[in-house]
Design a protein around this motif. Structure first.
Motif, PDB file in Angstrom:
ATOM      1  N   ARG A   1       0.840  -1.206   0.000  1.00 34.30           N
ATOM      2  CA  ARG A   1       0.000   0.000   0.000  1.00 34.30           C
ATOM      3  C   ARG A   1       0.870   1.249   0.000  1.00 34.30           C
ATOM      4  N   LEU A   2       0.382   2.280  -0.661  1.00 29.77           N
ATOM      5  CA  LEU A   2       1.134   3.537  -0.672  1.00 29.77           C
ATOM      6  C   LEU A   2       1.242   4.121   0.732  1.00 29.77           C
ATOM      7  N   ASP A   3       0.169   4.044   1.508  1.00 29.13           N
ATOM      8  CA  ASP A   3       0.226   4.476   2.911  1.00 29.13           C
ATOM      9  C   ASP A   3       0.881   5.848   3.084  1.00 29.13           C
ATOM     10  N   GLY A   4       0.466   6.804   2.268  1.00 29.46           N
ATOM     11  CA  GLY A   4       0.963   8.166   2.421  1.00 29.46           C
ATOM     12  C   GLY A   4       2.257   8.464   1.693  1.00 29.46           C
ATOM     13  N   LYS A   5       2.826   7.499   0.994  1.00 26.13           N
ATOM     14  CA  LYS A   5       4.072   7.737   0.245  1.00 26.13           C
ATOM     15  C   LYS A   5       3.879   8.859  -0.774  1.00 26.13           C
ATOM     16  N   GLN A   6       2.697   8.869  -1.402  1.00 28.56           N
ATOM     17  CA  GLN A   6       2.397   9.901  -2.398  1.00 28.56           C
ATOM     18  C   GLN A   6       2.313  11.278  -1.739  1.00 28.56           C
ATOM     19  N   MET A   7       1.802  11.326  -0.504  1.00 29.27           N
ATOM     20  CA  MET A   7       1.685  12.603   0.192  1.00 29.27           C
ATOM     21  C   MET A   7       3.055  13.189   0.484  1.00 29.27           C
ATOM     22  N   VAL A   8       3.964  12.345   0.961  1.00 28.01           N
ATOM     23  CA  VAL A   8       5.297  12.822   1.331  1.00 28.01           C
ATOM     24  C   VAL A   8       6.028  13.348   0.109  1.00 28.01           C
ATOM     25  N   GLU A   9       5.972  12.609  -0.994  1.00 27.59           N
ATOM     26  CA  GLU A   9       6.726  13.047  -2.169  1.00 27.59           C
ATOM     27  C   GLU A   9       6.158  14.337  -2.747  1.00 27.59           C
ATOM     28  N   VAL A  10       4.844  14.476  -2.745  1.00 28.72           N
ATOM     29  CA  VAL A  10       4.244  15.704  -3.277  1.00 28.72           C
ATOM     30  C   VAL A  10       4.536  16.886  -2.358  1.00 28.72           C
ATOM     31  N   LEU A  11       4.462  16.688  -1.053  1.00 21.82           N
ATOM     32  CA  LEU A  11       4.763  17.787  -0.125  1.00 21.82           C
ATOM     33  C   LEU A  11       6.247  18.143  -0.148  1.00 21.82           C
ATOM     34  N   ASN A  12       7.104  17.159  -0.392  1.00 24.94           N
ATOM     35  CA  ASN A  12       8.520  17.473  -0.629  1.00 24.94           C
ATOM     36  C   ASN A  12       8.652  18.447  -1.798  1.00 24.94           C
ATOM     37  N   ALA A  13       7.951  18.130  -2.886  1.00 26.33           N
ATOM     38  CA  ALA A  13       8.029  18.964  -4.092  1.00 26.33           C
ATOM     39  C   ALA A  13       7.403  20.335  -3.873  1.00 26.33           C
ATOM     40  N   ALA A  14       6.354  20.376  -3.056  1.00 25.90           N
ATOM     41  CA  ALA A  14       5.628  21.636  -2.840  1.00 25.90           C
ATOM     42  C   ALA A  14       6.367  22.594  -1.916  1.00 25.90           C
ATOM     43  N   GLY A  15       7.388  22.105  -1.212  1.00 20.11           N
ATOM     44  CA  GLY A  15       8.197  22.997  -0.381  1.00 20.11           C
ATOM     45  C   GLY A  15       7.796  23.046   1.071  1.00 20.11           C
ATOM     46  N   LEU A  16       7.188  21.974   1.582  1.00 19.42           N
ATOM     47  CA  LEU A  16       6.874  21.940   3.012  1.00 19.42           C
ATOM     48  C   LEU A  16       8.172  21.984   3.811  1.00 19.42           C
ATOM     49  N   ASN A  17       8.176  22.768   4.887  1.00 22.17           N
ATOM     50  CA  ASN A  17       9.370  22.909   5.728  1.00 22.17           C
ATOM     51  C   ASN A  17       9.283  22.154   7.042  1.00 22.17           C
ATOM     52  N   TYR A  18       8.134  22.267   7.722  1.00 26.52           N
ATOM     53  CA  TYR A  18       8.017  21.701   9.067  1.00 26.52           C
ATOM     54  C   TYR A  18       6.660  21.023   9.236  1.00 26.52           C
ATOM     55  N   CYS A  19       6.654  19.981  10.064  1.00 32.37           N
ATOM     56  CA  CYS A  19       5.418  19.234  10.285  1.00 32.37           C
ATOM     57  C   CYS A  19       5.437  18.570  11.656  1.00 32.37           C
ATOM     58  N   THR A  20       4.304  18.568  12.330  1.00 37.25           N
ATOM     59  CA  THR A  20       4.140  17.756  13.538  1.00 37.25           C
ATOM     60  C   THR A  20       3.147  16.643  13.242  1.00 37.25           C
ATOM     61  N   PHE A  21       3.067  15.667  14.143  1.00 33.49           N
ATOM     62  CA  PHE A  21       2.198  14.520  13.926  1.00 33.49           C
ATOM     63  C   PHE A  21       0.727  14.883  14.121  1.00 33.49           C
TER      64      PHE A  21
END
Length: 505
Positions: A99-119
């Motif tokens: 399952r992708l299990d959010g893999k697509q979210m991480v890669e797209v947010l990497n590309a979009a320029g996300l800097n910081y995140c909490t759980f």
């Protein structure tokens, strides 16, 4: 007119030379003491593509906004206040056997320029191995002061807090500290929590003397954010998540601002922080920015989005779905927002429950939990695709035919009513509540606790894992399973839509 215009021009020229002379003999201007920081806040993001029929959201549009803000102020940072790994329809797709299990979210947010995140609490929907893998794939910085591994240590690539320095053109600096806390609702065995408010208090005390600006990034219910503002001293700004709808309130002795944006990047908050290094005064100007189709998509991020859509759609096809296939043309808006499906019945929930009922021969009523509906979106009138059906019920599962004693049915319905506002709120068919009688009606007749009822129910509900419904399981003597595999829940919904709205054209 011509004379006046000439006078204006002449006056302007004279003024220019006068100012030039004054400036030439004036002492050098003092260093600029103002440091400006721009924060772009999002929260609860489960979709990489636009929602609301393409009118709202979309992470490629968000990437454009981030670039526009960074062009105006290099000290621009994008912050996500929790919930991105799960749940999402694309995340359920199996690619290369997993399952992708959010893999697509991480890669797209990497590309979009996300800097910081909490759980967020939904990060811990994942099993431990994919959870840790998502952390390792993130190019942005994770931080949490209250969610740790089973040994009460920070997870790999996760900081307990963040401190960073920003500089203006005169090399004046401001130090920003951020603490992150998460609600303790989701408790897999690989996570240990500290009390979020106690953890925030401890982190704030540790950071306050080291930084000029202190920000709490939280994934808490609003009432807990309010308690945080009222009880933890020294926090300048609270950037929150979890509610899915935009919030702005000021609470506590110092009127600490609390902000939350709309889920799925329907909106983002833009916070302009102005800090004077001499007076140590902080000014915060915040604006809710709708993310709509008026914002063009960033091409680079858009390519990453499309890659993951193509991979997931290919996976859905191997499961027997045709994501682009038309199911029906809906004549009405279908409201799948959490604020609706966890509180009230609506046309979409009626379709789901009626679909269960019609799939199970002999069923007198149908029940499903509102938490199984995860689209958190409104589908406007028009084309409904098989991918929309997957978005509505991403977890799938089967309709199960059961026979249950009336006393158990009443207990289930009472708990579902008590669960209003949560995923344990129940959506039903052929069931109603009579205020006059103070009791449940089944097909218009008072519920008889002594008789047995045949019901169509989704398989998750009889696991005992729904909120307050541990009694609803196969071991209960008042429950008998007739057929475990009546129909896949999404197939039942598609059949019901086609029955009510007509076959696809």
């Amino acid at each position: 007119m011509k004379k006046k215009k000439l006078i204006r021009v002449f006056s302007t020229v004279c003024l220019f030379f006068l100012l030039s002379t004054i400036l030439a003999f004036s002492p050098p201007a003092p260093h600029d003491t103002i440091v400006k920081i721009t924060l772009l806040q999002i929260n609860d993001v489960y979709e990489i593509t636009p929602v609301s029929g393409g009118k709202e959201g979309g992470l490629a549009r968000l990437a454009t906004l981030r670039k526009q803000l960074a062009a105006q102020n290099p000290n621009t940072f994008m912050i996500l206040a929790g919930d991105l790994f799960s749940p999402s329809a694309l995340g359920t797709a199996k690619v290369d056997g997993a399952r992708l299990d959010g893999k697509q979210m991480v890669e797209v947010l990497n590309a979009a320029g996300l800097n910081y995140c909490t759980f967020g609490n939904h990060e811990f929907d994942l099993k431990e191995q994919p959870f840790r893998q998502r952390l390792s794939e993130s190019r942005f910085t994770w931080f949490s002061g209250n969610a740790f591994d089973r040994n009460q240590k920070p997870f790999p690539n996760v900081k307990e807090n963040v401190i960073f320095t920003v500089t203006n053109a005169s090399n004046q600096t401001a130090r920003i500290g951020m603490i992150g806390v998460t609600m303790t609702k989701n408790k897999p065995d690989y996570v240990t929590y500290l009390d979020p408010l106690e953890a925030a208090k401890k982190q704030a005390q540790a950071l306050r003397g080291q930084v000029d600006i202190l920000i709490a990034v939280t994934h808490l219910p609003l009432e807990d954010d309010v308690k945080l503002a009222q009880t933890v001293a020294g926090i300048d700004l609270i950037l929150g998540g979890h509610e899915h709808e935009n919030v702005q309130v000021w609470r506590g002795a110092n009127f600490t601002p609390i902000f939350k944006a709309d889920a799925n990047a329907r909106s983002a908050y833009i916070h302009q922080l102005t800090y004077d290094v001499e007076t140590r005064r902080l000014q915060i100007d915040s604006q809710l920015q709708p993310i709509t189709d008026k914002i063009p998509e960033d091409p680079e991020t858009g390519q990453v989005v499309q890659r993951w859509v193509d991979l997931a759609f290919g996976a859905f096809k191997t499961m027997g779905f045709e994501p682009g296939q038309l199911v029906v043309n809906s004549p009405v808006t279908l409201d799948g927002r959490e604020s609706t499906v966890r509180n009230y019945p609506g046309k979409l929930t009626d379709l789901i429950a009626e679909g269960f009922l019609n799939a199970a021969p002999g069923a007198e009523l149908a029940i499903c939990n509102g938490g199984s509906i995860r689209i958190d979106d409104e589908l406007p009138p028009g084309a409904i695709s098989e991918y929309d059906i997957i978005r509505i019920l991403p977890f799938g599962g089967n309709v199960v035919s059961v026979e249950m004693r009336g006393r158990l049915l009443k207990q289930v319905l009472d708990q579902g009513r008590a669960n209003k506002g949560t995923g344990g709120f129940l959506q039903t068919a052929r069931v109603s509540w009579s205020e006059e009688k103070g009791d449940w009606l089944i097909n218009g007749k008072p519920l008889d606790q002594r008789r047995n009822y045949k019901a169509a129910i989704n398989d998750f509900l009889i696991t005992g894992n729904e909120q307050g419904m541990d009694f609803l399981n196969r071991k209960n003597p008042d429950l008998r399973v007739i057929n475990e595999n009546v129909m896949e829940v999404r197939r039942a919904l598609m059949a019901q839509m086609q029955k009510e709205f007509g076959q696809k054209k």
